[in-house]
Structure formats: structure tokens, C-alpha cells
Design a protein around this motif. Structure first.
Motif, PDB file in Angstrom:
ATOM      1  N   GLU A 108       0.824  -1.212   0.000  1.00  0.00           N
ATOM      2  CA  GLU A 108       0.000   0.000   0.000  1.00  0.00           C
ATOM      3  C   GLU A 108       0.859   1.264   0.000  1.00  0.00           C
ATOM      4  OE1 GLU A 108      -3.635   2.022  -0.123  1.00  0.00           O
ATOM      5  OE2 GLU A 108      -3.191  -0.105  -0.427  1.00  0.00           O
ATOM      6  N   PHE A 109       2.061   1.182   0.548  1.00  0.00           N
ATOM      7  CA  PHE A 109       2.987   2.321   0.575  1.00  0.00           C
ATOM      8  C   PHE A 109       3.929   2.328  -0.625  1.00  0.00           C
ATOM      9  CE2 PHE A 109       1.615   2.404   4.982  1.00  0.00           C
ATOM     10  CZ  PHE A 109       1.580   3.759   5.256  1.00  0.00           C
ATOM     11  N   HIS A 110       3.598   1.552  -1.655  1.00  0.00           N
ATOM     12  CA  HIS A 110       4.390   1.499  -2.887  1.00  0.00           C
ATOM     13  C   HIS A 110       5.793   0.959  -2.664  1.00  0.00           C
ATOM     14  CE1 HIS A 110       1.190   3.680  -4.946  1.00  0.00           C
ATOM     15  NE2 HIS A 110       1.176   4.494  -3.914  1.00  0.00           N
ATOM     16  N   ALA A 111       5.976   0.163  -1.623  1.00  0.00           N
ATOM     17  CA  ALA A 111       7.242  -0.538  -1.414  1.00  0.00           C
ATOM     18  C   ALA A 111       7.151  -1.894  -2.106  1.00  0.00           C
ATOM     19  CB  ALA A 111       7.515  -0.710   0.079  1.00  0.00           C
ATOM     20  N   VAL A 112       8.290  -2.576  -2.210  1.00  0.00           N
ATOM     21  CA  VAL A 112       8.347  -3.856  -2.904  1.00  0.00           C
ATOM     22  C   VAL A 112       8.767  -4.940  -1.911  1.00  0.00           C
ATOM     23  CG1 VAL A 112       9.410  -5.151  -4.794  1.00  0.00           C
ATOM     24  CG2 VAL A 112       8.931  -2.702  -5.068  1.00  0.00           C
ATOM     25  N   PRO A 113       7.816  -5.705  -1.376  1.00  0.00           N
ATOM     26  CA  PRO A 113       8.186  -6.790  -0.467  1.00  0.00           C
ATOM     27  C   PRO A 113       8.973  -7.880  -1.200  1.00  0.00           C
ATOM     28  CG  PRO A 113       5.872  -6.208  -0.214  1.00  0.00           C
ATOM     29  CD  PRO A 113       6.362  -5.526  -1.461  1.00  0.00           C
ATOM     30  N   VAL A 114      10.032  -8.331  -0.579  1.00  0.00           N
ATOM     31  CA  VAL A 114      10.890  -9.365  -1.150  1.00  0.00           C
ATOM     32  C   VAL A 114      10.362 -10.726  -0.706  1.00  0.00           C
ATOM     33  CG1 VAL A 114      13.242 -10.314  -1.071  1.00  0.00           C
ATOM     34  CG2 VAL A 114      12.888  -7.849  -1.252  1.00  0.00           C
ATOM     35  N   ARG A 115      10.337 -11.672  -1.623  1.00  0.00           N
ATOM     36  CA  ARG A 115       9.780 -12.992  -1.334  1.00  0.00           C
ATOM     37  C   ARG A 115      10.578 -13.742  -0.274  1.00  0.00           C
ATOM     38  NH1 ARG A 115      10.705 -18.176  -2.732  1.00  0.00           N
ATOM     39  NH2 ARG A 115       8.916 -19.548  -2.984  1.00  0.00           N
ATOM     40  N   GLU A 116      11.900 -13.730  -0.370  1.00  0.00           N
ATOM     41  CA  GLU A 116      12.751 -14.485   0.547  1.00  0.00           C
ATOM     42  C   GLU A 116      12.692 -13.888   1.948  1.00  0.00           C
ATOM     43  OE1 GLU A 116      14.011 -15.332  -3.523  1.00  0.00           O
ATOM     44  OE2 GLU A 116      13.544 -13.486  -2.464  1.00  0.00           O
ATOM     45  N   THR A 117      12.561 -14.739   2.955  1.00  0.00           N
ATOM     46  CA  THR A 117      12.537 -14.283   4.341  1.00  0.00           C
ATOM     47  C   THR A 117      13.469 -15.154   5.172  1.00  0.00           C
ATOM     48  OG1 THR A 117      10.741 -15.766   4.976  1.00  0.00           O
ATOM     49  CG2 THR A 117      10.111 -13.586   4.208  1.00  0.00           C
ATOM     50  N   VAL A 118      13.752 -14.683   6.381  1.00  0.00           N
ATOM     51  CA  VAL A 118      14.413 -15.492   7.398  1.00  0.00           C
ATOM     52  C   VAL A 118      13.411 -15.594   8.534  1.00  0.00           C
ATOM     53  CG1 VAL A 118      16.330 -15.674   9.015  1.00  0.00           C
ATOM     54  CG2 VAL A 118      16.713 -14.694   6.740  1.00  0.00           C
ATOM     55  N   SER A 119      13.103 -16.809   8.948  1.00  0.00           N
ATOM     56  CA  SER A 119      12.116 -16.974  10.019  1.00  0.00           C
ATOM     57  C   SER A 119      12.584 -18.020  11.015  1.00  0.00           C
ATOM     58  CB  SER A 119      10.750 -17.360   9.441  1.00  0.00           C
ATOM     59  OG  SER A 119      10.838 -18.577   8.728  1.00  0.00           O
ATOM     60  N   PHE A 120      12.259 -17.769  12.288  1.00  0.00           N
ATOM     61  CA  PHE A 120      12.680 -18.644  13.375  1.00  0.00           C
ATOM     62  C   PHE A 120      11.461 -19.253  14.057  1.00  0.00           C
ATOM     63  CE2 PHE A 120      16.229 -15.725  12.807  1.00  0.00           C
ATOM     64  CZ  PHE A 120      17.284 -16.623  12.739  1.00  0.00           C
ATOM     65  N   HIS A 121      11.334 -20.569  13.919  1.00  0.00           N
ATOM     66  CA  HIS A 121      10.276 -21.361  14.542  1.00  0.00           C
ATOM     67  C   HIS A 121      10.706 -21.667  15.975  1.00  0.00           C
ATOM     68  CE1 HIS A 121       7.340 -24.638  14.844  1.00  0.00           C
ATOM     69  NE2 HIS A 121       8.302 -25.351  15.391  1.00  0.00           N
ATOM     70  N   ASP A 122       9.823 -21.427  16.955  1.00  0.00           N
ATOM     71  CA  ASP A 122      10.195 -21.619  18.363  1.00  0.00           C
ATOM     72  C   ASP A 122      11.562 -20.968  18.631  1.00  0.00           C
ATOM     73  OD1 ASP A 122       7.844 -22.948  18.997  1.00  0.00           O
ATOM     74  OD2 ASP A 122       8.672 -24.895  18.425  1.00  0.00           O
ATOM     75  N   TYR A 123      11.612 -19.682  18.387  1.00  0.00           N
ATOM     76  CA  TYR A 123      12.867 -18.926  18.311  1.00  0.00           C
ATOM     77  C   TYR A 123      13.759 -19.045  19.536  1.00  0.00           C
ATOM     78  CZ  TYR A 123      10.484 -15.416  21.161  1.00  0.00           C
ATOM     79  OH  TYR A 123       9.821 -14.764  22.167  1.00  0.00           O
ATOM     80  N   ARG A 124      13.205 -19.209  20.714  1.00  0.00           N
ATOM     81  CA  ARG A 124      14.056 -19.281  21.910  1.00  0.00           C
ATOM     82  C   ARG A 124      14.955 -20.514  21.900  1.00  0.00           C
ATOM     83  NH1 ARG A 124      12.966 -15.035  25.016  1.00  0.00           N
ATOM     84  NH2 ARG A 124      10.857 -14.212  25.078  1.00  0.00           N
ATOM     85  N   GLU A 125      14.543 -21.532  21.164  1.00  0.00           N
ATOM     86  CA  GLU A 125      15.359 -22.735  21.036  1.00  0.00           C
ATOM     87  C   GLU A 125      16.338 -22.630  19.871  1.00  0.00           C
ATOM     88  OE1 GLU A 125      12.717 -26.054  20.761  1.00  0.00           O
ATOM     89  OE2 GLU A 125      11.610 -25.468  22.567  1.00  0.00           O
ATOM     90  N   CYS A 126      16.173 -21.638  19.015  1.00  0.00           N
ATOM     91  CA  CYS A 126      17.003 -21.503  17.810  1.00  0.00           C
ATOM     92  C   CYS A 126      18.332 -20.807  18.063  1.00  0.00           C
ATOM     93  CB  CYS A 126      16.247 -20.729  16.738  1.00  0.00           C
ATOM     94  SG  CYS A 126      14.832 -21.601  16.072  1.00  0.00           S
ATOM     95  N   PHE A 127      18.408 -20.008  19.139  1.00  0.00           N
ATOM     96  CA  PHE A 127      19.604 -19.205  19.381  1.00  0.00           C
ATOM     97  C   PHE A 127      20.340 -19.685  20.619  1.00  0.00           C
ATOM     98  CE2 PHE A 127      17.964 -16.519  16.213  1.00  0.00           C
ATOM     99  CZ  PHE A 127      18.915 -15.586  15.869  1.00  0.00           C
ATOM    100  N   GLY A 128      21.670 -19.661  20.534  1.00  0.00           N
ATOM    101  CA  GLY A 128      22.501 -19.990  21.679  1.00  0.00           C
ATOM    102  C   GLY A 128      22.769 -18.767  22.531  1.00  0.00           C
ATOM    103  N   SER A 129      23.500 -18.947  23.624  1.00  0.00           N
ATOM    104  CA  SER A 129      23.805 -17.840  24.527  1.00  0.00           C
ATOM    105  C   SER A 129      24.744 -16.814  23.890  1.00  0.00           C
ATOM    106  CB  SER A 129      24.431 -18.378  25.820  1.00  0.00           C
ATOM    107  OG  SER A 129      25.614 -19.100  25.520  1.00  0.00           O
ATOM    108  N   ASP A 130      25.394 -17.184  22.769  1.00  0.00           N
ATOM    109  CA  ASP A 130      26.288 -16.266  22.070  1.00  0.00           C
ATOM    110  C   ASP A 130      25.553 -15.319  21.129  1.00  0.00           C
ATOM    111  OD1 ASP A 130      25.496 -18.086  20.159  1.00  0.00           O
ATOM    112  OD2 ASP A 130      27.524 -18.553  19.449  1.00  0.00           O
ATOM    113  N   GLY A 131      24.212 -15.420  21.058  1.00  0.00           N
ATOM    114  CA  GLY A 131      23.437 -14.537  20.190  1.00  0.00           C
ATOM    115  C   GLY A 131      23.400 -14.986  18.745  1.00  0.00           C
TER     116      GLY A 131
END
Length: 196
Positions: free
Chosen positions: A135-158
Motif C-alpha cells: 500500500e505504501f508502494h514498497a516492494v516486499p521481497v519474497r525471501e525471508t528469514v524466520s525462526f520457529h520456536d525462536y528461543r530454542e534456535c539461538f545460543g547464549s552467544d546470540g
């Protein structure tokens, strides 16, 4: 690639809740983008932008100072990455507020998404955001990065535990974002983007 040919990439952290995960995810992705010669990266955290949540119905009204302060950063961008959680099947109100304060700053620029959530990985929020940015005339890019159950996806090192898979997803998204950013920057230079 010379510095003046670099693409200005703005990473927007959409959540402002206490204890949010957005800054961790945003910093990881920004670190991936900073390794590339084609991007000059800025990170904007909406929790520190202090954008007001009450807007005037008068389009000629002077915008609040916080809105004016952020505008040049968005206007100078060639591309955006929006980092969003999924709250109640959609994206945070703070993010919609930030998007709505601006208009031309989004025009004819690509937007990519990093999302995180529970079972949905935040992709419901991304689906809604694609409609809003179009609606704001921007172009959404198809490719994304997504994290399922994100708290389990990352270690303590960030960093993601399955770092190679997520690095590859980030590379694909940044490649596509760069392609669109270069194409749209050339197009805007040849013919200014105007709305009816």
C-alpha cells in the motif's frame, strides 16, 4: 564495491516489549549484512525512537519532532529489513504506528523480513506486513528469514544454533534484497517515483 555505490540498508526492530527477542535477531542479521561489500547497515530500534501513537487527521499538520528526526534515516535508505515477532496472529502495533507515520520514505524501495515466533515462525505477521508495505508502494521481497520456536534456535552467544542453515537463508534474502535495491535505485534516479 566503492563506498559511494553501497546500498543503504536499514534494519528496523519492530517490537518494543520488555524482554523482547528482536534486538538479538536484528544484530545477528545486521552482522551478516555487514560482512558484505554492497551494504552500509543501520539498525533502528523502535523502542528508542519514541514515536508518538497519536496522529493528526490533518495531513498538513506539523509532525512531532521524533517523527522528523527519524525521517532522514528512512528517506536515505535504499532497502529495509523489518524484524518482527508475531503477536496474536499479526505484527506489533508499534510497527504499524512507525510505518504509518511515513509515506514517501517507503516508496519504490524493497522490504525484506526477519520473523520469529512459536509454531508459525512469525510468518502470519509477515503476510500482513506484505499487504501494508505494498500500500505504501514498497516492494516486499519474497525471501525471508524466520525462526520457529525462536528461543530454542539461538545460543547464549546470540547466534543461531543451526548457524549454517540460517546463514544460507540470510544470504539468499540479502542477495535478493540487493538485486531489488540496485534496480529500484537506478529506476528512481532515471524517473522520480510519483503517486497519483
Amino acid at each position: 564495491m566503492s563506498e559511494n555505490n553501497q546500498l543503504r540498508l536499514v534494519v528496523v526492530i519492530g517490537s518494543v516489549r520488555k524482554g523482547r527477542f528482536g534486538p538479538v535477531a536484528a544484530e545477528w542479521l545486521a552482522s551478516r549484512a555487514r560482512l558484505r561489500p554492497d551494504f552500509d547497515v543501520d539498525v533502528i530500534d523502535l523502542a528508542t525512537a519514541w514515536l508518538p501513537d497519536v496522529m493528526s487527521a490533518d495531513p498538513e499538520a506539523v509532525k512531532p519532532q521524533a517523527v522528523q528526526d527519524l525521517a532522514p534515516w528512512l528517506a536515505a535508505a535504499d532497502a529495509f529489513i523489518v524484524v518482527t515477532p508475531e503477536y496474536n496472529q499479526s505484527y506489533p502495533a508499534s510497527l504499524k504506528n512507525a510505518i504509518d507515520w511515513y509515506d514517501e520514505e517507503w516508496h519504490a524501495k524493497p522490504v525484506a523480513f526477519l520473523s520469529y515466533g512459536g509454531a508459525s515462525s512469525g510468518l502470519g505477521a509477515v503476510g500482513h506486513l506484505r499487504q501494508v508495505f505494498t500500500e505504501f508502494h514498497a516492494v516486499p521481497v519474497r525471501e525471508t528469514v524466520s525462526f520457529h520456536d525462536y528461543r530454542e534456535c539461538f545460543g547464549s552467544d546470540g547466534c543461531p544454533v543451526a548457524v549454517e542453515a540460517y546463514d544460507e537463508a540470510a544470504r539468499r534474502m540479502l542477495d535478493r534484497l540487493g538485486w531489488w535495491a540496485r534496480a529500484l535505485r537506478r529506476a528512481r534516479a532515471q524517473e522520480p517515483f510519483e503517486t497519483p
